[in-house]
Design an enzyme around this catalytic site. Structure first.
Site, mmCIF file in Angstrom:
data_model
loop_
_atom_site.group_PDB
_atom_site.id
_atom_site.type_symbol
_atom_site.label_atom_id
_atom_site.label_comp_id
_atom_site.label_asym_id
_atom_site.label_seq_id
_atom_site.Cartn_x
_atom_site.Cartn_y
_atom_site.Cartn_z
ATOM 1 N N LYS A 52 0.847 -1.208 0.000
ATOM 2 C CA LYS A 52 0.000 0.000 0.000
ATOM 3 C C LYS A 52 0.877 1.252 0.000
ATOM 4 O O LYS A 52 0.586 2.236 -0.675
ATOM 5 C CB LYS A 52 -0.946 -0.020 1.202
ATOM 6 C CG LYS A 52 -2.069 -1.056 1.047
ATOM 7 C CD LYS A 52 -2.848 -1.322 2.315
ATOM 8 C CE LYS A 52 -3.771 -2.529 2.127
ATOM 9 N NZ LYS A 52 -4.501 -2.935 3.319
ATOM 10 N N GLN A 96 -4.965 -2.120 9.512
ATOM 11 C CA GLN A 96 -4.798 -3.435 8.898
ATOM 12 C C GLN A 96 -5.353 -4.522 9.813
ATOM 13 O O GLN A 96 -5.063 -4.561 11.011
ATOM 14 C CB GLN A 96 -3.304 -3.679 8.594
ATOM 15 C CG GLN A 96 -3.018 -4.897 7.745
ATOM 16 C CD GLN A 96 -3.588 -4.805 6.333
ATOM 17 O OE1 GLN A 96 -3.658 -3.734 5.748
ATOM 18 N NE2 GLN A 96 -4.012 -5.931 5.791
ATOM 19 N N ASP A 119 -11.343 1.923 3.573
ATOM 20 C CA ASP A 119 -11.590 0.476 3.471
ATOM 21 C C ASP A 119 -13.084 0.186 3.305
ATOM 22 O O ASP A 119 -13.464 -0.937 2.954
ATOM 23 C CB ASP A 119 -11.117 -0.236 4.748
ATOM 24 C CG ASP A 119 -9.734 -0.867 4.604
ATOM 25 O OD1 ASP A 119 -9.369 -1.256 3.483
ATOM 26 O OD2 ASP A 119 -9.037 -0.968 5.633
HETATM 27 N N1 GUN Z 1 -6.861 -7.522 5.973
HETATM 28 C C1 GUN Z 1 -7.132 -8.253 4.880
HETATM 29 N N2 GUN Z 1 -7.653 -7.478 3.910
HETATM 30 C C2 GUN Z 1 -7.726 -6.227 4.400
HETATM 31 C C3 GUN Z 1 -8.182 -4.987 3.881
HETATM 32 O O1 GUN Z 1 -8.649 -4.878 2.736
HETATM 33 N N3 GUN Z 1 -8.087 -3.923 4.713
HETATM 34 C C4 GUN Z 1 -7.597 -4.017 5.972
HETATM 35 N N4 GUN Z 1 -7.570 -2.912 6.714
HETATM 36 N N5 GUN Z 1 -7.173 -5.156 6.496
HETATM 37 C C5 GUN Z 1 -7.235 -6.250 5.703
#
Ligand code: GUN
Length: 292
Positions: A52, A96, A119
């Site tokens: 990211k 996350q 998200d």
């Molecule tokens: N863990 C697995 N996929 C994601 C996601 O798309 N966003 C976040 N914040 N955590 C994750």
């Protein structure tokens, strides 16, 4: 069979986002700024957050990663989120997942400002998405829709099976594909661990979205001829490679590809589309905040 090439499509979309960022800068607006919060030392989460960060740099965003030990207590983490919510320099905030067991993921998600929740996990955004209202949409389903749109995959009136009912992928994906839109207008069945006759449901599917996290669960015997197959799975399995693992999807690629009309590879399919969808959400968050 046509490969749904997420790597190629995401590169094009990132170039478009980079142009939008250049325009924002030319207009004297602040650049979008994504802050990611990472708790603990989970290997996959580290990789995702590093990706990211790299994506942010590629499109010209500011990026901050805040790392905390897995011993951090919940109140301290929530205070940190409230601080970022109030920071006018930050346009998007993600925490996350997964989080350590002593921290309530739901409490964390509900503490993130819905305006910065790129998200799309906050109940307000999830609810708006469900109603077909403008909202941040969870990046994986949003990325899959972009990919289907890019390739002009027909969806109207199609039978769709979504394997998996997670809040992040399966549920929003099923809802979005059922909406009166393109891509959408599908008749959707959500399948999960208690589904009876799973194979029969899959054999009826013109579009199959596999989001179980079970390596190579879906074989050719579960696929209708000419089906569109989207593989969301990306599981690390031990292997004699430099990293000590390799990535496996939920689909047995070679045998399923022989029957499919379109299929996503793993890696290089849904993963890069998820990443670019997060960038799109972050751009939208910044544009909204800075247009006020
Ligand atoms: N863990 C697995 N996929 C994601 C996601 O798309 N966003 C976040 N914040 N955590 C994750």
């Amino acid at each position: 069979m046509i490969l749904l090439d997420g790597k190629k499509v995401s590169t094009e979309l990132k170039n478009t986002i980079a142009k939008d960022v250049s325009k924002m800068i030319a207009d004297g607006k602040p650049v979008p700024h994504l802050t990611a919060v990472l708790v603990g030392k989970d290997g996959a989460s580290e990789t995702y957050v590093n990706h990211k960060e790299k994506d942010c740099h590629e499109v010209g965003f500011r990026s901050t990663v805040l790392r905390f030990p897995d011993t951090i207590d919940q109140e301290r983490l929530l205070d940190e989120i409230r601080r970022i919510n109030a920071d006018s320099d930050v346009s998007g905030l993600i925490v996350q997942l997964p989080l350590p067991k002593h921290i309530s993921e739901q409490k964390v998600i509900e503490t993130i400002s819905p305006d910065k929740d790129v998200d799309g996990f906050h109940p307000l955004n999830a609810g708006k998405m469900l109603l077909g209202l403008p909202s941040f949409v969870s990046a994986t389903p949003a990325g899959i829709l972009e990919l289907l749109k890019y390739y002009g995959v027909e969806t109207s009136g199609k039978n769709c099976a979504v394997l998996g009912r997670s809040n992040i992928v399966g549920r929003p994906m099923a809802n979005l594909l059922s909406q009166k839109s393109y891509p959408g207008d599908c008749t959707v069945t959500i399948c999960h661990s208690r589904t009876k006759n799973l194979k029969d449901v899959c054999l009826q599917a013109d579009i199959l979205i596999a989001a179980l996290g079970s390596p190579e669960f879906v074989g050719a015997d579960m696929i209708k001829h000419g089906a569109v197959v989207v593989d969301v799975g990306i599981t690390r399995v031990p292997a004699a490679t430099k990293s000590g693992f390799r990535l496996l999807g939920d689909v047995k690629f070679d045998e399923v590809a022989a029957k499919a009309s379109y299929i996503t590879p793993v890696p290089g399919g849904v993963g890069p589309m998820t990443r670019v969808a997060l960038m799109k959400n972050t751009l939208a968050a910044a544009q909204k905040i800075y247009s006020r």
